[in-house]
Design a protein around this motif. Structure first.
Motif, PDB file in Angstrom:
ATOM      1  N   LYS A 179       0.673  -0.868  -0.061  1.00 56.26           N
ATOM      2  CA  LYS A 179       0.280  -0.277  -0.044  1.00 56.26           C
ATOM      3  C   LYS A 179       0.825   1.223   0.267  1.00 56.26           C
ATOM      4  O   LYS A 179       1.041   2.095  -0.760  1.00 56.26           O
ATOM      5  N   LEU A 180       1.739   1.040   0.956  1.00 56.86           N
ATOM      6  CA  LEU A 180       3.039   2.693   1.023  1.00 56.86           C
ATOM      7  C   LEU A 180       3.317   2.531  -0.836  1.00 56.86           C
ATOM      8  O   LEU A 180       3.134   3.670  -1.093  1.00 56.86           O
ATOM      9  N   LEU A 181       3.934   1.758  -1.200  1.00 57.07           N
ATOM     10  CA  LEU A 181       4.664   1.734  -2.065  1.00 57.07           C
ATOM     11  C   LEU A 181       3.199   2.451  -3.688  1.00 57.07           C
ATOM     12  O   LEU A 181       3.722   2.606  -4.346  1.00 57.07           O
ATOM     13  N   ASN A 182       1.766   1.935  -2.819  1.00 58.11           N
ATOM     14  CA  ASN A 182       1.685   2.540  -4.077  1.00 58.11           C
ATOM     15  C   ASN A 182       0.593   3.982  -4.106  1.00 58.11           C
ATOM     16  O   ASN A 182      -0.599   4.182  -4.464  1.00 58.11           O
ATOM     17  N   ASN A 183       1.141   4.374  -3.143  1.00 54.89           N
ATOM     18  CA  ASN A 183       0.490   5.859  -2.494  1.00 54.89           C
ATOM     19  C   ASN A 183      -0.019   5.440  -1.554  1.00 54.89           C
ATOM     20  O   ASN A 183      -1.271   6.421  -1.766  1.00 54.89           O
ATOM     21  N   GLU A 184      -1.222   3.848  -0.971  1.00 52.44           N
ATOM     22  CA  GLU A 184      -2.108   4.466  -0.505  1.00 52.44           C
ATOM     23  C   GLU A 184      -2.220   4.947   0.526  1.00 52.44           C
ATOM     24  O   GLU A 184      -2.843   4.831   1.481  1.00 52.44           O
ATOM     25  N   ASN A 237       7.933   3.433   8.652  1.00 54.55           N
ATOM     26  CA  ASN A 237       7.639   3.077   7.464  1.00 54.55           C
ATOM     27  C   ASN A 237       7.383   3.900   6.641  1.00 54.55           C
ATOM     28  O   ASN A 237       6.382   4.500   6.691  1.00 54.55           O
ATOM     29  N   TYR A 238       8.398   4.799   5.233  1.00 53.20           N
ATOM     30  CA  TYR A 238       7.635   5.773   4.511  1.00 53.20           C
ATOM     31  C   TYR A 238       8.654   5.800   3.983  1.00 53.20           C
ATOM     32  O   TYR A 238       9.945   4.880   3.448  1.00 53.20           O
ATOM     33  N   ILE A 239       8.142   6.010   2.357  1.00 54.11           N
ATOM     34  CA  ILE A 239       8.713   6.316   0.735  1.00 54.11           C
ATOM     35  C   ILE A 239      10.461   7.639   1.671  1.00 54.11           C
ATOM     36  O   ILE A 239      10.024   8.880   1.552  1.00 54.11           O
ATOM     37  N   LYS A 240      11.143   7.412   0.671  1.00 54.46           N
ATOM     38  CA  LYS A 240      13.086   7.992   1.193  1.00 54.46           C
ATOM     39  C   LYS A 240      12.661   9.366   0.230  1.00 54.46           C
ATOM     40  O   LYS A 240      11.552   9.200  -0.778  1.00 54.46           O
ATOM     41  N   GLY A 241      13.272  10.247   0.889  1.00 53.20           N
ATOM     42  CA  GLY A 241      12.608  11.199   0.294  1.00 53.20           C
ATOM     43  C   GLY A 241      11.196  12.880  -0.518  1.00 53.20           C
ATOM     44  O   GLY A 241      11.315  13.344  -0.424  1.00 53.20           O
ATOM     45  N   THR A 242      10.305  12.056   0.801  1.00 57.15           N
ATOM     46  CA  THR A 242       9.163  12.652   1.119  1.00 57.15           C
ATOM     47  C   THR A 242       9.320  13.709   1.920  1.00 57.15           C
ATOM     48  O   THR A 242      10.262  14.063   3.319  1.00 57.15           O
ATOM     49  N   ILE A 243       8.772  14.451   1.153  1.00 52.93           N
ATOM     50  CA  ILE A 243       8.537  15.761   1.659  1.00 52.93           C
ATOM     51  C   ILE A 243       6.978  15.587   2.699  1.00 52.93           C
ATOM     52  O   ILE A 243       6.021  16.224   2.117  1.00 52.93           O
ATOM     53  N   PHE A 244       7.003  15.870   3.937  1.00 51.99           N
ATOM     54  CA  PHE A 244       5.751  15.055   4.470  1.00 51.99           C
ATOM     55  C   PHE A 244       5.137  16.518   5.187  1.00 51.99           C
ATOM     56  O   PHE A 244       6.031  17.994   5.232  1.00 51.99           O
ATOM     57  N   PRO A 245       3.447  17.067   4.780  1.00 52.63           N
ATOM     58  CA  PRO A 245       2.782  18.465   5.188  1.00 52.63           C
ATOM     59  C   PRO A 245       3.505  18.588   6.828  1.00 52.63           C
ATOM     60  O   PRO A 245       4.178  17.038   7.637  1.00 52.63           O
ATOM     61  N   PHE A 264      18.213  -0.982   0.500  1.00 50.06           N
ATOM     62  CA  PHE A 264      18.319  -0.420  -1.035  1.00 50.06           C
ATOM     63  C   PHE A 264      16.918  -0.666  -1.374  1.00 50.06           C
ATOM     64  O   PHE A 264      17.277  -1.126  -2.637  1.00 50.06           O
ATOM     65  N   ASP A 265      15.945   0.417  -0.835  1.00 54.11           N
ATOM     66  CA  ASP A 265      14.878   0.177  -1.536  1.00 54.11           C
ATOM     67  C   ASP A 265      14.313   1.626  -1.498  1.00 54.11           C
ATOM     68  O   ASP A 265      15.258   2.458  -1.069  1.00 54.11           O
ATOM     69  N   LYS A 266      13.145   1.557  -2.098  1.00 49.18           N
ATOM     70  CA  LYS A 266      12.333   2.938  -1.507  1.00 49.18           C
ATOM     71  C   LYS A 266      11.687   2.840  -0.527  1.00 49.18           C
ATOM     72  O   LYS A 266      11.619   4.892  -0.056  1.00 49.18           O
ATOM     73  N   ILE A 267      11.908   2.724   1.034  1.00 44.34           N
ATOM     74  CA  ILE A 267      11.890   2.806   1.815  1.00 44.34           C
ATOM     75  C   ILE A 267      12.808   2.777   2.093  1.00 44.34           C
ATOM     76  O   ILE A 267      13.589   2.299   2.728  1.00 44.34           O
ATOM     77  N   THR A 268      12.181   4.278   3.925  1.00 46.44           N
ATOM     78  CA  THR A 268      13.305   4.883   5.128  1.00 46.44           C
ATOM     79  C   THR A 268      12.115   3.602   5.631  1.00 46.44           C
ATOM     80  O   THR A 268      11.273   3.969   5.770  1.00 46.44           O
ATOM     81  N   ARG A 269      13.516   2.790   6.402  1.00 45.26           N
ATOM     82  CA  ARG A 269      12.559   2.248   7.980  1.00 45.26           C
ATOM     83  C   ARG A 269      13.461   2.495   9.296  1.00 45.26           C
ATOM     84  O   ARG A 269      14.335   2.636   9.570  1.00 45.26           O
ATOM     85  N   GLU A 270      12.791   4.187   9.700  1.00 44.91           N
ATOM     86  CA  GLU A 270      13.693   4.617  11.182  1.00 44.91           C
ATOM     87  C   GLU A 270      13.324   3.612  12.779  1.00 44.91           C
ATOM     88  O   GLU A 270      11.744   3.208  12.567  1.00 44.91           O
TER      89      GLU A 270
END
Length: 204
Positions: A21-26, A180-188, A41-47
């Motif tokens: 769902k995260l990768l599909n922007n849901e 978990n969130y998409i790397k490089g996301t600029i959150f509001p 090494f993928d699109k997700i940051t796991r903090e």
């Protein structure tokens, strides 16, 4: 309360489905539990926002049954850590093998050449903690469940019933709560504040 015009939608599912769902922007973000691993090494940051210990969860009544003459002294000893070898003939309910707590427990048992009598496996920790409170069997639980177990013990309906959480001697590896969130996301800003709230709750 901070953002009354923002609607928060919460989903509960397995980590794999939430990742899709995260990768599909849901989804904007999700929480997961797991074991500390090298960052993929993928699109997700796991903090990693919290590390947790695995504990033994067992009722007073089961301790009395196992150690009829000195259960209170055993309880005092176990508060500093319990050697699972002394509970070899006690029945256990455990999370299924995909759970981080179960993976860590199985590693521990293999390292110490121990086996447990397992009478139930399931996907819902709350259920086996309730059953542990009914003296059905012992179980295990991560630190996150300590608040719920404390509340269970304080509930007037559970008079005469008490659940204990004991650290396990020699259990050195820990489970992690990850955001978990998409790397490089600029959150509001409202999402940034939500992440801060989540981290503060986990810190408690």
């Amino acid at each position: 309360e901070l953002y009354p015009q923002v609607k928060l939608n919460v989903f509960n599912d397995g980590s794999w489905n939430l990742k899709k769902k995260l990768l599909n922007n849901e989804l904007d973000m999700f929480l997961s539990t797991g074991i500390r691993k090298p960052q993929k090494f993928d699109k997700i940051t796991r903090e990693i926002i919290k590390e947790e210990d695995v504990h033994l969860v067992v009722s007073n009544n089961l301790l009395k049954k196992k150690f009829p003459t000195d259960w209170q002294e055993r309880k005092r000893q176990f508060s500093g850590g319990v050697d699972l070898a002394v509970l070899g003939d006690m029945a256990f309910m455990l999370p299924e093998k995909s759970f981080a707590s179960r993976i860590l427990l199985d590693e521990y048992l293999a390292q110490h050449n121990l086996t447990l009598i397992i009478i139930m496996e399931n996907m819902h920790p709350d259920i086996y903690h309730i059953l542990a409170g009914m003296d059905y069997a012992a179980s295990i639980g991560l630190t996150m469940y300590s608040r719920g177990i404390k509340k269970y013990n304080e509930d007037a309906n559970n008079a005469g019933v008490h659940l204990n959480m004991f650290p396990i001697l020699g259990m050195q590896r820990r489970s992690c709560i990850k955001l978990n969130y998409i790397k490089g996301t600029i959150f509001p800003q409202y999402a940034v504040d939500l992440m801060k709230l989540i981290k503060n709750l986990c810190a408690e």
